[in-house]
Design a protein around this motif. Structure first.
Motif, PDB file in Angstrom:
ATOM      1  N   GLY A  39      53.546  49.310  43.062  1.00  0.00           N
ATOM      2  CA  GLY A  39      52.153  48.991  43.334  1.00  0.00           C
ATOM      3  C   GLY A  39      51.590  49.897  44.408  1.00  0.00           C
ATOM      4  O   GLY A  39      52.169  50.052  45.480  1.00  0.00           O
ATOM      5  N   TYR A  40      50.432  50.481  44.120  1.00  0.00           N
ATOM      6  CA  TYR A  40      49.847  51.494  44.996  1.00  0.00           C
ATOM      7  C   TYR A  40      48.502  51.009  45.544  1.00  0.00           C
ATOM      8  O   TYR A  40      47.682  50.458  44.811  1.00  0.00           O
ATOM      9  CB  TYR A  40      49.683  52.795  44.198  1.00  0.00           C
ATOM     10  N   GLU A  41      48.260  51.234  46.810  1.00  0.00           N
ATOM     11  CA  GLU A  41      47.091  50.711  47.518  1.00  0.00           C
ATOM     12  C   GLU A  41      45.856  51.594  47.342  1.00  0.00           C
ATOM     13  O   GLU A  41      45.303  52.092  48.315  1.00  0.00           O
ATOM     14  CB  GLU A  41      47.417  50.568  49.004  1.00  0.00           C
ATOM     15  N   TYR A  42      45.380  51.753  46.139  1.00  0.00           N
ATOM     16  CA  TYR A  42      44.194  52.580  45.943  1.00  0.00           C
ATOM     17  C   TYR A  42      42.945  51.847  46.436  1.00  0.00           C
ATOM     18  O   TYR A  42      42.899  50.622  46.545  1.00  0.00           O
ATOM     19  CB  TYR A  42      44.060  53.021  44.491  1.00  0.00           C
ATOM     20  N   ASP A  43      41.910  52.614  46.739  1.00  0.00           N
ATOM     21  CA  ASP A  43      40.760  52.101  47.490  1.00  0.00           C
ATOM     22  C   ASP A  43      40.080  50.903  46.839  1.00  0.00           C
ATOM     23  O   ASP A  43      39.750  49.919  47.509  1.00  0.00           O
ATOM     24  CB  ASP A  43      39.733  53.218  47.700  1.00  0.00           C
ATOM     25  N   ALA A  44      39.827  50.983  45.531  1.00  0.00           N
ATOM     26  CA  ALA A  44      39.097  49.899  44.869  1.00  0.00           C
ATOM     27  C   ALA A  44      39.879  48.593  44.928  1.00  0.00           C
ATOM     28  O   ALA A  44      39.300  47.517  45.102  1.00  0.00           O
ATOM     29  CB  ALA A  44      38.795  50.272  43.426  1.00  0.00           C
ATOM     30  N   ALA A  45      41.185  48.670  44.770  1.00  0.00           N
ATOM     31  CA  ALA A  45      42.014  47.463  44.824  1.00  0.00           C
ATOM     32  C   ALA A  45      42.015  46.880  46.230  1.00  0.00           C
ATOM     33  O   ALA A  45      41.959  45.654  46.411  1.00  0.00           O
ATOM     34  CB  ALA A  45      43.431  47.789  44.380  1.00  0.00           C
ATOM     35  N   LYS A  46      42.093  47.743  47.232  1.00  0.00           N
ATOM     36  CA  LYS A  46      42.083  47.260  48.617  1.00  0.00           C
ATOM     37  C   LYS A  46      40.759  46.577  48.941  1.00  0.00           C
ATOM     38  O   LYS A  46      40.734  45.523  49.575  1.00  0.00           O
ATOM     39  CB  LYS A  46      42.336  48.423  49.588  1.00  0.00           C
ATOM     40  N   ALA A  47      39.660  47.171  48.494  1.00  0.00           N
ATOM     41  CA  ALA A  47      38.344  46.604  48.776  1.00  0.00           C
ATOM     42  C   ALA A  47      38.196  45.233  48.135  1.00  0.00           C
ATOM     43  O   ALA A  47      37.673  44.292  48.743  1.00  0.00           O
ATOM     44  CB  ALA A  47      37.257  47.555  48.270  1.00  0.00           C
ATOM     45  N   ASP A  48      38.658  45.095  46.906  1.00  0.00           N
ATOM     46  CA  ASP A  48      38.588  43.808  46.216  1.00  0.00           C
ATOM     47  C   ASP A  48      39.428  42.768  46.930  1.00  0.00           C
ATOM     48  O   ASP A  48      39.023  41.617  47.103  1.00  0.00           O
ATOM     49  CB  ASP A  48      39.067  43.967  44.772  1.00  0.00           C
ATOM     50  N   MET A  49      40.603  43.168  47.362  1.00  0.00           N
ATOM     51  CA  MET A  49      41.533  42.251  47.998  1.00  0.00           C
ATOM     52  C   MET A  49      40.958  41.706  49.308  1.00  0.00           C
ATOM     53  O   MET A  49      41.049  40.510  49.601  1.00  0.00           O
ATOM     54  CB  MET A  49      42.852  42.971  48.260  1.00  0.00           C
ATOM     55  N   VAL A  50      40.335  42.573  50.066  1.00  0.00           N
ATOM     56  CA  VAL A  50      39.772  42.152  51.357  1.00  0.00           C
ATOM     57  C   VAL A  50      38.555  41.261  51.158  1.00  0.00           C
ATOM     58  O   VAL A  50      38.449  40.176  51.748  1.00  0.00           O
ATOM     59  CB  VAL A  50      39.409  43.384  52.206  1.00  0.00           C
ATOM     60  N   LYS A  51      37.636  41.681  50.290  1.00  0.00           N
ATOM     61  CA  LYS A  51      36.371  40.948  50.131  1.00  0.00           C
ATOM     62  C   LYS A  51      36.540  39.649  49.350  1.00  0.00           C
ATOM     63  O   LYS A  51      36.007  38.605  49.743  1.00  0.00           O
ATOM     64  CB  LYS A  51      35.336  41.829  49.433  1.00  0.00           C
ATOM     65  N   ARG A  52      37.280  39.691  48.252  1.00  0.00           N
ATOM     66  CA  ARG A  52      37.377  38.523  47.375  1.00  0.00           C
ATOM     67  C   ARG A  52      38.445  37.534  47.808  1.00  0.00           C
ATOM     68  O   ARG A  52      38.276  36.325  47.679  1.00  0.00           O
ATOM     69  CB  ARG A  52      37.644  38.983  45.939  1.00  0.00           C
ATOM     70  N   LEU A  53      39.572  38.062  48.328  1.00  0.00           N
ATOM     71  CA  LEU A  53      40.703  37.197  48.629  1.00  0.00           C
ATOM     72  C   LEU A  53      40.999  37.048  50.115  1.00  0.00           C
ATOM     73  O   LEU A  53      41.752  36.152  50.503  1.00  0.00           O
ATOM     74  CB  LEU A  53      41.959  37.732  47.923  1.00  0.00           C
ATOM     75  N   ALA A  67      49.090  27.474  41.561  1.00  0.00           N
ATOM     76  CA  ALA A  67      47.949  26.562  41.576  1.00  0.00           C
ATOM     77  C   ALA A  67      46.854  27.037  40.632  1.00  0.00           C
ATOM     78  O   ALA A  67      45.837  26.387  40.492  1.00  0.00           O
ATOM     79  CB  ALA A  67      47.406  26.441  42.999  1.00  0.00           C
ATOM     80  N   GLY A  68      47.061  28.187  40.010  1.00  0.00           N
ATOM     81  CA  GLY A  68      46.109  28.650  39.010  1.00  0.00           C
ATOM     82  C   GLY A  68      45.128  29.677  39.502  1.00  0.00           C
ATOM     83  O   GLY A  68      44.459  30.341  38.713  1.00  0.00           O
ATOM     84  N   ASP A  69      45.003  29.834  40.814  1.00  0.00           N
ATOM     85  CA  ASP A  69      44.058  30.821  41.321  1.00  0.00           C
ATOM     86  C   ASP A  69      44.748  31.833  42.225  1.00  0.00           C
ATOM     87  O   ASP A  69      44.168  32.397  43.140  1.00  0.00           O
ATOM     88  CB  ASP A  69      42.880  30.162  42.049  1.00  0.00           C
ATOM     89  N   GLY A  70      46.030  32.044  41.952  1.00  0.00           N
ATOM     90  CA  GLY A  70      46.761  33.158  42.539  1.00  0.00           C
ATOM     91  C   GLY A  70      46.716  33.226  44.041  1.00  0.00           C
ATOM     92  O   GLY A  70      46.928  32.242  44.747  1.00  0.00           O
ATOM     93  N   HIS A  71      46.411  34.414  44.532  1.00  0.00           N
ATOM     94  CA  HIS A  71      46.496  34.665  45.965  1.00  0.00           C
ATOM     95  C   HIS A  71      45.362  34.031  46.758  1.00  0.00           C
ATOM     96  O   HIS A  71      45.300  34.172  47.976  1.00  0.00           O
ATOM     97  CB  HIS A  71      46.554  36.174  46.217  1.00  0.00           C
ATOM     98  N   LEU A  72      44.465  33.329  46.084  1.00  0.00           N
ATOM     99  CA  LEU A  72      43.506  32.535  46.838  1.00  0.00           C
ATOM    100  C   LEU A  72      44.229  31.389  47.534  1.00  0.00           C
ATOM    101  O   LEU A  72      43.782  30.875  48.545  1.00  0.00           O
ATOM    102  CB  LEU A  72      42.427  31.976  45.900  1.00  0.00           C
ATOM    103  N   THR A  73      45.346  30.967  46.991  1.00  0.00           N
ATOM    104  CA  THR A  73      46.138  29.915  47.631  1.00  0.00           C
ATOM    105  C   THR A  73      47.357  30.481  48.328  1.00  0.00           C
ATOM    106  O   THR A  73      47.817  29.924  49.314  1.00  0.00           O
ATOM    107  CB  THR A  73      46.606  28.886  46.585  1.00  0.00           C
TER     108      THR A  73
END
Length: 432
Positions: A245-259, A411-417
């Motif tokens: 798994g590679y930390e490309y920019d779009a994935a990092k941005a989604d992870m920070v903002k959404r999760l 729980a069905g919503d992944g890393h939100l929990t």
């Protein structure tokens, strides 16, 4: 052989032809994204966020087929988004096969069984006995319902509509990032692992070729990777692709903002990748892992490779994505423009130093596997090593039916929990 002889010969002939003509840079695999719409929101995937303003857009079928003709790659990986949502996916697969391409349909498998039922309905119209034989096996394995079977026996609603039929030139390439709990956590939906297993079992009974694609993240335990391959060996699959798994920019941005997750807690550094993949060569001997032994040595930290992202270009709704599948500096109108306008000397890691800081932790197959396959900055004996690996006897895996593949749900919503937010429920019964 890890690949059927005809496929291996086709790819080898293509590469040799390019080298004899003195072509310095050419495509080996086209990553074709006809749309970015998806039915899942996988943690670690930034596509939906990066292309949020064009999620409703799709590439016209003619543009998809034209992209394959333009770059000339012998293999096309249809990805996305979820490619089975693409309205003309059957025609796209058929068109690429008509061009004599090797086709991978990279899917989360949620719609696979629906597409295969459509094929069976078409088969029933022209060869009822053969289709009925398949139906009886599928019914006995509880992979279709009696209602499904009755619908299939009615034949296709539109006899002229194309379907995705089994062929040696096409693979279902199913996304599986771990056993049930880990995979459903990462894709952020319960039941996805179980459906993927059902779809793969159905596909093998019908006669399709089936491969899996696994991305390893920081929280993935090495033992789980081994258990995953051991379990998949019981299904008689045709091969596996695995990458860090590679930390490309779009994935990092989604992870920070959404999760609200720190990317460094999820993605692998180079050091972590080498630790996780320390046994990758051993896995390559035991399991039908696709790729080259040179790339596996790279993942294990035993050698350096330079990046050849130009060999696996991406074409999507906005154009030819550059510089690579994961990093975005722009979109170009043609493959030749992508080649000409990208400074390839500024991409990748050389002698431990990142030419671009974004490349520091990348060891992805989309950049480094073609380097290994093409023998770029290789060592003496690499060519023979690759030939021996791919032309040698195909490993059948080490089947282990005792693996607890269905090891509980999230729980069905992944890393939100979060992975450890709640104890796993009682493991589901393994699908026989």
């Amino acid at each position: 052989m890890r690949f059927p002889l005809a496929l291996t010969a086709k790819i080898a002939a293509y590469i040799i032809g390019k080298k004899l003509k003195g072509v310095a840079k050419f495509a080996t695999v086209l990553q074709l994204e006809p749309l970015h719409t998806c039915n899942l929101t996988c943690t670690g995937c930034g596509r939906i966020r990066e292309y949020s303003t064009s999620l409703k857009n799709v590439m016209p079928l003619a543009d998809c087929l034209g992209a394959a003709e333009e770059c000339g790659a012998p293999m096309v990986s249809i990805c996305g988004g979820e490619p089975l949502i693409y309205p003309e996916i059957e025609a796209l697969v058929g068109g690429l096969l008509a061009q004599k391409r090797i086709v991978y349909v990279c899917t989360n498998a949620m719609f696979m069984r629906k597409k295969m039922r459509a094929y069976l309905a078409a088969l029933f119209a022209r060869d009822p006995q053969r289709a009925e034989d398949k139906l009886q096996v599928l019914l006995s394995e509880e992979l279709i319902t009696a209602k499904d079977a009755e619908e299939i026996r009615k034949g296709p609603k539109d006899p002229a509509a194309p379907v995705i039929a089994p062929t040696q030139w096409m693979y279902w390439n199913v996304h599986l990032d771990g056993l049930e709990r880990t995979h459903d956590l990462i894709v952020e939906r319960e039941g996805v692992f179980k459906e993927a297993v059902l779809a793969m079992r159905m596909a093998k009974i019908i006669g399709y070729q089936v491969a899996t694609n696994t991305t390893v993240y920081k929280e993935t335990e090495v033992r789980e990777i081994e258990d995953l391959f051991a379990y998949l060996s019981t299904l008689g699959l045709d091969g596996h692709t695995i990458a860090p798994g590679y930390e490309y920019d779009a994935a990092k941005a989604d992870m920070v903002k959404r999760l609200g997750i720190a990317p460094e807690n999820f993605f692998l550094t180079r050091k972590m990748t080498i630790e996780k993949f320390a046994k990758i060569e051993e896995w390559g001997e035991k399991f039908p892992i696709f790729g080259t032994p040179v790339y596996l040595e790279f993942l294990a930290g035993k050698r350096d490779l330079t990046c050849s992202a130009w060999a696996i270009p991406t074409r999507n709704v906005r154009g030819w994505k550059g510089p690579c599948y994961l990093m975005t500096d722009g979109h170009y109108t043609s493959y030749n423009e992508l080649l000409a306008k990208t400074n390839w000397d500024k991409i990748g890691v050389v002698d431990g130093v990142a030419r671009d800081p974004r490349c520091e932790n990348c060891m992805m197959n989309c950049g480094y596997e073609p380097t290994a396959a093409l023998g770029i900055n290789g060592k003496s004996g690499d060519t023979w090593k690759n030939i021996k690996f791919n032309f040698g006897k195909k490993p059948l895996g080490t089947p282990n039916a005792d693996v607890q593949a269905f090891d509980g749900v999230t729980a069905g919503d992944g890393h939100l929990t979060g992975k450890n937010a709640a104890p796993a429920r009682k493991p589901a019964e393994a699908v026989s």
